[in-house]
Design a protein around this motif. Structure first.
Motif, PDB file in Angstrom:
ATOM      1  N   PHE A 168       8.668   0.151 -15.171  1.00 58.39           N
ATOM      2  CA  PHE A 168       9.546   0.021 -14.013  1.00 58.39           C
ATOM      3  C   PHE A 168       8.964   0.810 -12.842  1.00 58.39           C
ATOM      4  CE2 PHE A 168      12.527  -0.039 -17.704  1.00 58.39           C
ATOM      5  CZ  PHE A 168      12.934  -1.358 -17.598  1.00 58.39           C
ATOM      6  N   ILE A 169       8.984   0.188 -11.673  1.00 54.71           N
ATOM      7  CA  ILE A 169       8.558   0.879 -10.458  1.00 54.71           C
ATOM      8  C   ILE A 169       9.670   0.747  -9.422  1.00 54.71           C
ATOM      9  CG2 ILE A 169       6.855   1.002  -8.599  1.00 54.71           C
ATOM     10  CD1 ILE A 169       4.771  -0.037 -10.495  1.00 54.71           C
ATOM     11  N   HIS A 170      10.051   1.893  -8.826  1.00 54.89           N
ATOM     12  CA  HIS A 170      11.086   1.947  -7.793  1.00 54.89           C
ATOM     13  C   HIS A 170      10.521   2.596  -6.542  1.00 54.89           C
ATOM     14  CE1 HIS A 170      13.312   1.638 -11.571  1.00 54.89           C
ATOM     15  NE2 HIS A 170      14.343   1.186 -10.882  1.00 54.89           N
ATOM     16  N   HIS A 171      11.007   2.121  -5.419  1.00 51.00           N
ATOM     17  CA  HIS A 171      10.635   2.740  -4.149  1.00 51.00           C
ATOM     18  C   HIS A 171      11.713   3.740  -3.753  1.00 51.00           C
ATOM     19  CE1 HIS A 171      10.290   2.781   0.393  1.00 51.00           C
ATOM     20  NE2 HIS A 171       9.128   3.242  -0.025  1.00 51.00           N
ATOM     21  N   ASN A 195       0.818  -1.212   0.000  1.00 52.66           N
ATOM     22  CA  ASN A 195       0.000   0.000   0.000  1.00 52.66           C
ATOM     23  C   ASN A 195       0.857   1.270   0.000  1.00 52.66           C
ATOM     24  OD1 ASN A 195      -2.516   1.260  -0.100  1.00 52.66           O
ATOM     25  ND2 ASN A 195      -2.630   1.472   2.134  1.00 52.66           N
ATOM     26  N   LEU A 196       1.843   1.275  -0.874  1.00 57.00           N
ATOM     27  CA  LEU A 196       2.728   2.435  -0.986  1.00 57.00           C
ATOM     28  C   LEU A 196       2.004   3.567  -1.716  1.00 57.00           C
ATOM     29  CD1 LEU A 196       5.945   0.516  -2.105  1.00 57.00           C
ATOM     30  CD2 LEU A 196       5.469   1.415   0.188  1.00 57.00           C
ATOM     31  N   SER A 197       2.259   4.788  -1.313  1.00 60.08           N
ATOM     32  CA  SER A 197       1.661   5.936  -1.994  1.00 60.08           C
ATOM     33  C   SER A 197       2.525   6.335  -3.182  1.00 60.08           C
ATOM     34  CB  SER A 197       1.523   7.115  -1.024  1.00 60.08           C
ATOM     35  OG  SER A 197       2.801   7.646  -0.714  1.00 60.08           O
ATOM     36  N   LEU A 198       1.927   7.076  -4.109  1.00 55.88           N
ATOM     37  CA  LEU A 198       2.688   7.531  -5.267  1.00 55.88           C
ATOM     38  C   LEU A 198       3.838   8.443  -4.866  1.00 55.88           C
ATOM     39  CD1 LEU A 198      -0.159   8.249  -7.858  1.00 55.88           C
ATOM     40  CD2 LEU A 198       1.380   6.284  -7.779  1.00 55.88           C
ATOM     41  N   ASP A 199       3.714   9.105  -3.716  1.00 56.14           N
ATOM     42  CA  ASP A 199       4.788   9.979  -3.243  1.00 56.14           C
ATOM     43  C   ASP A 199       6.050   9.201  -2.905  1.00 56.14           C
ATOM     44  OD1 ASP A 199       3.154  12.164  -3.509  1.00 56.14           O
ATOM     45  OD2 ASP A 199       2.524  12.193  -1.407  1.00 56.14           O
ATOM     46  N   GLU A 200       5.919   7.889  -2.739  1.00 52.37           N
ATOM     47  CA  GLU A 200       7.079   7.060  -2.385  1.00 52.37           C
ATOM     48  C   GLU A 200       7.661   6.326  -3.589  1.00 52.37           C
ATOM     49  OE1 GLU A 200       6.466   4.812   1.502  1.00 52.37           O
ATOM     50  OE2 GLU A 200       4.386   5.219   0.904  1.00 52.37           O
ATOM     51  N   VAL A 240      12.102   6.961 -23.102  1.00 52.17           N
ATOM     52  CA  VAL A 240      11.082   7.073 -22.065  1.00 52.17           C
ATOM     53  C   VAL A 240       9.772   7.575 -22.651  1.00 52.17           C
ATOM     54  CG1 VAL A 240      10.447   8.234 -19.908  1.00 52.17           C
ATOM     55  CG2 VAL A 240      12.779   7.412 -20.240  1.00 52.17           C
ATOM     56  N   LEU A 241       8.678   6.873 -22.349  1.00 48.69           N
ATOM     57  CA  LEU A 241       7.348   7.278 -22.771  1.00 48.69           C
ATOM     58  C   LEU A 241       6.687   8.183 -21.742  1.00 48.69           C
ATOM     59  CD1 LEU A 241       7.835   4.264 -24.020  1.00 48.69           C
ATOM     60  CD2 LEU A 241       5.389   4.305 -24.402  1.00 48.69           C
ATOM     61  N   TYR A 242       6.929   7.840 -20.445  1.00 48.32           N
ATOM     62  CA  TYR A 242       6.227   8.527 -19.361  1.00 48.32           C
ATOM     63  C   TYR A 242       7.014   8.315 -18.072  1.00 48.32           C
ATOM     64  CZ  TYR A 242       2.534   9.541 -15.934  1.00 48.32           C
ATOM     65  OH  TYR A 242       1.808  10.045 -14.885  1.00 48.32           O
ATOM     66  N   GLU A 243       7.022   9.347 -17.222  1.00 51.73           N
ATOM     67  CA  GLU A 243       7.675   9.224 -15.921  1.00 51.73           C
ATOM     68  C   GLU A 243       6.851   9.949 -14.858  1.00 51.73           C
ATOM     69  OE1 GLU A 243      11.642  10.750 -13.549  1.00 51.73           O
ATOM     70  OE2 GLU A 243      11.779  10.461 -15.722  1.00 51.73           O
ATOM     71  N   LEU A 244       6.636   9.243 -13.758  1.00 53.24           N
ATOM     72  CA  LEU A 244       5.959   9.824 -12.597  1.00 53.24           C
ATOM     73  C   LEU A 244       6.917   9.720 -11.417  1.00 53.24           C
ATOM     74  CD1 LEU A 244       3.112  10.989 -11.837  1.00 53.24           C
ATOM     75  CD2 LEU A 244       2.616   8.725 -10.869  1.00 53.24           C
ATOM     76  N   TYR A 245       7.462  10.855 -11.008  1.00 54.16           N
ATOM     77  CA  TYR A 245       8.480  10.888  -9.958  1.00 54.16           C
ATOM     78  C   TYR A 245       7.833  11.401  -8.668  1.00 54.16           C
ATOM     79  CZ  TYR A 245      12.934  11.772  -7.612  1.00 54.16           C
ATOM     80  OH  TYR A 245      13.987  11.769  -6.731  1.00 54.16           O
ATOM     81  N   ARG A 246       7.593  10.465  -7.743  1.00 51.62           N
ATOM     82  CA  ARG A 246       6.995  10.793  -6.441  1.00 51.62           C
ATOM     83  C   ARG A 246       5.716  11.614  -6.607  1.00 51.62           C
ATOM     84  NH1 ARG A 246      11.570  12.428  -2.142  1.00 51.62           N
ATOM     85  NH2 ARG A 246       9.856  11.791  -0.761  1.00 51.62           N
ATOM     86  N   GLY A 247       4.862  11.121  -7.508  1.00 49.83           N
ATOM     87  CA  GLY A 247       3.560  11.746  -7.707  1.00 49.83           C
ATOM     88  C   GLY A 247       3.530  12.888  -8.698  1.00 49.83           C
TER      89      GLY A 247
END
Length: 274
Positions: A105-108, A41-46, A58-65
């Motif tokens: 790719f998803i990173h914490h 249950n990690l938030s997008l901010d993490e 790169v097509l798209y990037e979401l960095y900490r929300g």
């Protein structure tokens, strides 16, 4: 920040990555899934989330929300949208050149930096619907009881497997193959295909000819409207009187063309006019 260059070595260490085949139609929207369960249950901010193609663009990037459009390659700028509910990236206005492999790719983002926690690959194939095959009757008079036809279909992808004619009589159906000519648009990469055939006119009174396009990879068949041919037997005098009269009728809703073949009853030679 160039994530595709900095992190590619790290994410390749992930094992057991899932893979999925995806399909989209030309000029429509394709989906590139990530299938992240987010069991913690990690938030997008993490999280740091991005998609890249087989060339590491790169097509798209979401960095900490926060979206990072400056890291997106120009060919994908303004063409993507992220569905946070399904962890799916939508690629809009899909082109033939978009076919290929994509990775999510998803990173914490933790106290010790970025830690890769999820990776998924998908292979995107792109299709374009060919137009319904269309039969055209060549305007020159037939000779030796042969009718000359062309068939064409346009704006499709991938290249079809085969194109041929079916000659249907009351008692039989015969296939007539021909070399399929194709051309490909340099920009859209869509195909136009056509064949030209000379078919013998059978002695039966009513005959229909249908053009068939066999597609790849589904083996789907596309059929033209039929070209209906009716042989009208006449005596020699009547045949001479109608020799120069056109016998191609206006196409009905359920036929590509309607043709009358005028044949003298006294011998085997036919007089055919269009």
């Amino acid at each position: 920040m160039g994530l595709s260059n900095i992190l590619v070595g790290m994410v390749l260490l992930l094992s057991g990555a899932a893979s999925l085949k995806s399909q989209a139609y030309f000029n429509e929207t394709g989906e590139l899934p990530c299938h992240f369960t987010n069991s913690q249950n990690l938030s997008l901010d993490e999280l740091v989330i991005f998609w890249q193609d087989q060339d590491n663009l790169v097509l798209y990037e979401l960095y900490r929300g926060q979206e990072k459009p400056h890291n997106v390659n120009s060919k994908y700028m303004g063409r993507t949208s992220f569905d946070q509910a399904t962890w799916t990236l939508r690629l809009h206005n899909v082109q033939i050149k978009d076919k290929g492999s994509y990775q999510c790719f998803i990173h914490h983002k933790g106290p010790h930096g970025l830690v890769p926690i999820h990776q998924m690959s998908s292979d995107l194939s792109v299709l374009a619907n060919f137009s319904q095959p269309e039969i055209n009757l060549l305007t020159n008079h037939t000779e030796n009881s042969v009718i000359n036809l062309t068939c064409s279909s346009t704006q499709g992808y991938p290249e079809p497997q085969r194109m041929y004619m079916l000659l249907n009589t009351k008692n039989s159906t015969t296939e007539h193959d021909a070399d399929m000519k194709k051309s490909q648009n340099n920009i859209t990469e869509l195909y136009n295909v056509s064949i030209r055939v000379s078919l013998p006119i059978p002695p039966e009174t009513n005959v229909s000819i249908v053009c068939v396009l066999q597609l790849e990879p589904s083996k789907t068949l596309l059929f033209s409207l039929p070209c209906n041919i009716e042989t009208i037997k006449m005596n020699r005098k009547a045949s001479e009187q109608t020799k120069n009269r056109a016998e191609v009728h206006e196409r009905s809703d359920d036929a590509q063309c309607d043709v009358n073949i005028l044949k003298t009853a006294s011998d085997d030679n036919s007089t055919t006019d269009f």
